[in-house]
Design a protein around this motif. Sequence first.
Motif, PDB file in Angstrom:
ATOM      1  N   ARG A   1       0.858  -1.199   0.000  1.00  0.00           N
ATOM      2  CA  ARG A   1       0.000   0.000   0.000  1.00  0.00           C
ATOM      3  C   ARG A   1       0.886   1.239   0.000  1.00  0.00           C
ATOM      4  O   ARG A   1       1.781   1.351   0.835  1.00  0.00           O
ATOM      5  CB  ARG A   1      -0.869   0.012   1.259  1.00  0.00           C
ATOM      6  CG  ARG A   1      -1.836  -1.140   1.323  1.00  0.00           C
ATOM      7  CD  ARG A   1      -2.216  -1.439   2.770  1.00  0.00           C
ATOM      8  NE  ARG A   1      -2.639  -2.821   2.915  1.00  0.00           N
ATOM      9  CZ  ARG A   1      -3.893  -3.235   2.842  1.00  0.00           C
ATOM     10  NH1 ARG A   1      -4.853  -2.387   2.629  1.00  0.00           N
ATOM     11  NH2 ARG A   1      -4.184  -4.517   2.976  1.00  0.00           N
ATOM     12  N   GLN A   2       0.591   2.135  -0.908  1.00  0.00           N
ATOM     13  CA  GLN A   2       1.442   3.325  -1.022  1.00  0.00           C
ATOM     14  C   GLN A   2       0.656   4.627  -0.877  1.00  0.00           C
ATOM     15  O   GLN A   2       1.229   5.698  -0.985  1.00  0.00           O
ATOM     16  CB  GLN A   2       2.153   3.326  -2.386  1.00  0.00           C
ATOM     17  CG  GLN A   2       3.034   2.097  -2.590  1.00  0.00           C
ATOM     18  CD  GLN A   2       3.660   2.079  -3.968  1.00  0.00           C
ATOM     19  OE1 GLN A   2       4.644   2.763  -4.219  1.00  0.00           O
ATOM     20  NE2 GLN A   2       3.094   1.293  -4.875  1.00  0.00           N
ATOM     21  N   GLU A   3      -0.652   4.519  -0.630  1.00  0.00           N
ATOM     22  CA  GLU A   3      -1.457   5.740  -0.538  1.00  0.00           C
ATOM     23  C   GLU A   3      -0.988   6.582   0.651  1.00  0.00           C
ATOM     24  O   GLU A   3      -0.552   6.059   1.665  1.00  0.00           O
ATOM     25  CB  GLU A   3      -2.945   5.405  -0.327  1.00  0.00           C
ATOM     26  CG  GLU A   3      -3.568   4.555  -1.419  1.00  0.00           C
ATOM     27  CD  GLU A   3      -3.459   3.064  -1.148  1.00  0.00           C
ATOM     28  OE1 GLU A   3      -2.536   2.664  -0.406  1.00  0.00           O
ATOM     29  OE2 GLU A   3      -4.264   2.298  -1.675  1.00  0.00           O
ATOM     30  N   ARG A   4      -1.160   7.880   0.491  1.00  0.00           N
ATOM     31  CA  ARG A   4      -0.774   8.802   1.562  1.00  0.00           C
ATOM     32  C   ARG A   4      -1.524   8.478   2.849  1.00  0.00           C
ATOM     33  O   ARG A   4      -0.976   8.512   3.950  1.00  0.00           O
ATOM     34  CB  ARG A   4      -1.086  10.231   1.104  1.00  0.00           C
ATOM     35  CG  ARG A   4      -0.651  11.302   2.073  1.00  0.00           C
ATOM     36  CD  ARG A   4      -0.786  12.677   1.466  1.00  0.00           C
ATOM     37  NE  ARG A   4      -2.182  13.048   1.253  1.00  0.00           N
ATOM     38  CZ  ARG A   4      -2.699  14.230   1.614  1.00  0.00           C
ATOM     39  NH1 ARG A   4      -1.943  15.127   2.203  1.00  0.00           N
ATOM     40  NH2 ARG A   4      -3.961  14.514   1.371  1.00  0.00           N
ATOM     41  N   SER A   5      -2.811   8.142   2.682  1.00  0.00           N
ATOM     42  CA  SER A   5      -3.627   7.887   3.873  1.00  0.00           C
ATOM     43  C   SER A   5      -3.147   6.655   4.635  1.00  0.00           C
ATOM     44  O   SER A   5      -3.336   6.549   5.842  1.00  0.00           O
ATOM     45  CB  SER A   5      -5.093   7.705   3.475  1.00  0.00           C
ATOM     46  OG  SER A   5      -5.218   6.644   2.554  1.00  0.00           O
ATOM     47  N   GLU A   6      -2.527   5.722   3.937  1.00  0.00           N
ATOM     48  CA  GLU A   6      -2.012   4.515   4.598  1.00  0.00           C
ATOM     49  C   GLU A   6      -0.675   4.807   5.277  1.00  0.00           C
ATOM     50  O   GLU A   6      -0.452   4.426   6.423  1.00  0.00           O
ATOM     51  CB  GLU A   6      -1.827   3.384   3.573  1.00  0.00           C
ATOM     52  CG  GLU A   6      -3.114   2.865   2.959  1.00  0.00           C
ATOM     53  CD  GLU A   6      -3.852   1.892   3.862  1.00  0.00           C
ATOM     54  OE1 GLU A   6      -3.325   1.565   4.940  1.00  0.00           O
ATOM     55  OE2 GLU A   6      -4.961   1.473   3.494  1.00  0.00           O
ATOM     56  N   CYS A   7       0.199   5.480   4.562  1.00  0.00           N
ATOM     57  CA  CYS A   7       1.549   5.726   5.095  1.00  0.00           C
ATOM     58  C   CYS A   7       1.525   6.709   6.266  1.00  0.00           C
ATOM     59  O   CYS A   7       2.292   6.576   7.223  1.00  0.00           O
ATOM     60  CB  CYS A   7       2.457   6.264   3.995  1.00  0.00           C
ATOM     61  SG  CYS A   7       2.739   5.073   2.668  1.00  0.00           S
TER      62      CYS A   7
ATOM     63  N   SER B   1      -6.235   0.147   8.637  1.00  0.00           N
ATOM     64  CA  SER B   1      -6.886   1.209   7.843  1.00  0.00           C
ATOM     65  C   SER B   1      -8.311   1.506   8.289  1.00  0.00           C
ATOM     66  O   SER B   1      -8.780   2.622   8.132  1.00  0.00           O
ATOM     67  CB  SER B   1      -6.932   0.813   6.372  1.00  0.00           C
ATOM     68  OG  SER B   1      -5.714   0.305   5.951  1.00  0.00           O
TER      69      SER B   1
ATOM     70  N   VAL C   1      -4.636  14.300   5.485  1.00  0.00           N
ATOM     71  CA  VAL C   1      -5.431  13.498   4.561  1.00  0.00           C
ATOM     72  C   VAL C   1      -6.891  13.965   4.618  1.00  0.00           C
ATOM     73  O   VAL C   1      -7.404  14.294   5.683  1.00  0.00           O
ATOM     74  CB  VAL C   1      -5.307  11.999   4.932  1.00  0.00           C
ATOM     75  CG1 VAL C   1      -6.332  11.157   4.204  1.00  0.00           C
ATOM     76  CG2 VAL C   1      -3.902  11.515   4.638  1.00  0.00           C
TER      77      VAL C   1
ATOM     78  N   GLU D   1     -10.314  10.683   1.030  1.00  0.00           N
ATOM     79  CA  GLU D   1      -9.240   9.711   0.837  1.00  0.00           C
ATOM     80  C   GLU D   1      -9.380   8.517   1.773  1.00  0.00           C
ATOM     81  O   GLU D   1      -8.752   7.484   1.560  1.00  0.00           O
ATOM     82  CB  GLU D   1      -7.876  10.377   1.063  1.00  0.00           C
ATOM     83  CG  GLU D   1      -7.536  11.454   0.045  1.00  0.00           C
ATOM     84  CD  GLU D   1      -6.211  12.135   0.386  1.00  0.00           C
ATOM     85  OE1 GLU D   1      -5.157  11.522   0.181  1.00  0.00           O
ATOM     86  OE2 GLU D   1      -6.254  13.274   0.895  1.00  0.00           O
TER      87      GLU D   1
END
Lengths: 517, 326
Positions: free
Chosen positions: A54-60, B37, B51, B55
């Motif tokens: 996962r590379q999304e900003r919200s994940e990182c 998540s 964020v 998103e």
Amino acid sequence: MKIPIIERGFIPPDPVAPDSLKGIPRQQTNPVRWKGDSWQDFVDHLKADGVIIRQERSECAVFDTDSGGLAYGLPHGIVRPNSAEDISKTLKAAQTYKVPVTTRGGGLTTEGESVAFGGLLLDMTSMNNVLEINQETMTVRTEAGIFWHQLAEMLRRDGMDYLSAPLNLTASVGGTLGVGGIDVNSPRLGCSADQAVALQVVTPTGEIVECSETENPELMERVLLGYGQFGVITEATLKIRKFSPITMKYFYYSSLRTAIEDLQFIAKEDAADYCGILTIIDRAITLLVAFDSDEREKEFNERWRKKMRGHGEIGFGIRMALHYLLHPWRFKEALYIIGRRLTLFPEFSRTEFMRDNKIVDRTVVFSRAVWKYWGGRQMVIPDLSAKAEKFAEAVERGNAVCRKYFKYYTLYCVGIKLRGRLPRYEMSCIPADASDIAYGCEFEPMLKDMDYSRDHLQAFKNEIYDIGVDMGLSYYRFGGMMKGYIRRVFPDEVVDRHLAMKREADPAMILNPDVIF
Amino acid sequence: MPKTKSIKKNKKGYESCSGCGVCLLVCPQWRRTSSMSVTRKARARAMQAGVLPEEIASSIDACLVCGSCEPACPEEISITSMNIEQRIRLNRARSKYPSWYPVPLKKAFISDNSILRRSTIVLAGGSGLGQKTCEHIINLLGGSKKAGLAADDGRDIAALIEAGMVLDDERIKYFLNNLRYADTLVVAEGILHLPLREWLPGKKIKGFGEALMDIRAIRRSLGPEDMYIIESRGYHSDFERLVKYYDRLRHETGCQMNLDLQRIAIPTGASSLQARHNIETAGCLEHAKWIMKGRRVKRIVVEDFADIKVFQLITDIPVIHISGLI
């Protein structure tokens, strides 16, 4: 990533401590962010291998700091493994493409050890299944990303409990085994890492290996208390016991040294099942003593209680009142102590956690209090660990540093029973000169509603750590700062030997970089 | 005139989250998916990093609004309100809604004079209680002279709150108008407890559990072989008081409860909007299985009528509503 070759015996310039000029505040310097060379090739490789990244900003962004809240960094991507195989594939690819990999459980480090400064972050919390509870061997087999609290929830359905774990609900088993893990029963049962009887480990080169004291014992000894340098713990077999509520007693002291001597006396004589010191500044010092059974409590009352030099609550209250009557200019301090006492101690005896004057679910009780009264977006908790003979002096010197830097703070002291001279103790939180029982003290300033600069906090930590260097101690929750201190605390011969082992096990030096190497 | 614009002002917002993760331990969606998540912690940390709600839409939508995370939070952040406020923000930014979202209906405003002078009014909500059960509950609560069943139970308001959709002030006004003389409101929809406390200060707001367990005969019929399922939303909305109430109940009756080690009520999520759409995809069966794991009981007693179906699907043990105890 380019790993500089360090010649044996050569100490490179260090931005954290040893080469700083006297009088210039020393700051923690986050490791340089990995630039991302070959990242896309690495990602493509993992995708082809069926590993989700996962590379999304919200994940990182979720993992941009740790509990310390002073070190900030972002990974390029995250893998949330479902199995040891996922980790194996990830580490093999990481070796090939030289991508740094940071493992993270609860993220309860305080020096940025579980923060990824670029590269990949392995979020181990996805591996949290309890695999087997065996009441014949009194062991549990669990995936290592599980939080101790989740494990407790599972064990309690069978009337069981783990032996010792950090008083923190969101510490993970794997992370704890990698650093030690202290509980108030550690003077009796040792650190959490010593509960482990077998592990499944994925080595930095991706091999999945079972280890125990009889099977691959060298790896077992390297991984336990190994700061994540020699492998990722994916499963652990831990000792368990029958669950029991505890009876708690408090003794109050105005002298740190006296309280420490009594703590050491209790630990040495095995007079209680749990013991530890918790202070409000250095004025109200509480020795907590607890028992798993009425028999143990009775034995304590008959044999040891009269030797305790602490006061009961009323007696101590009168002494404190007299003290502050004679020192009226310190009335604010008195008000703080009273306020703290009135808010904190009722938390330890909330009715829903009490049955017949016993605390049920002590870990929940203490952990909730820890987060409520000591938690925050920044947590600064340097510590020292010492052999018995040096401990009182170490605490007193650390206390003087606390006084210098902060108005309000807490000291938390506890013993750690050792299992002889195990290889795992070398270059770990266990001081090299300790035998039988080591002792640790955390120095925790109260930061809530206070404005302190990062420099101030870092200078405080460095000054505490310097005591360790000066007295030849160790640090029982160290990590990131060890990189700056490792060669100051441990002999070059020991550090170089471990570095050589690390290079052999992890040729590209990708696993948990910048923690100690 | 009651304030209806917001449910409750946050004492603290996501910016106060220290990332301790204690909320995560009690999150049913975390337990089910093991994915960071979907958790409140992840949403707070992501928003701290700038964020946008869009998103993290899937995470915001995944929340069952069970309220478990709020009493667990050591920073005392009003997490339930925060979750709903995030849905409000998300709804402003999107035009497509999940399939389980409620369709706002233009509801005819009902003036219900028949219950106006009752001291206790029962709002049965959308939990599926039949007319007969409702009459039985009214009898248990003192008979029709003392207690009345509200025709307008506010279930549409509850759904809109949960979905983070716009509440019509006129609608709220009419809803509250019928309740203005009552001393006690017995409210099935746990999500309404908090707003009702704010809208109608001074009134006692109770769930079915507390209202019926105050009756000694019902309390006495519970025993150690019963598994008692607390309705989570109402419980968590008044946790400091109810944790003690239920602790006494547990001590007195010896029954087992769906409480975890933190004394948080493990929810099935059966009353969530997601579950009303699809009980399986909402994860209710898995949550119920976790509640029952390792339990040795002969009967399951539920406060929330919607839980009956969930437990019947995962176990052969008899399941009854609390009102069926006597």
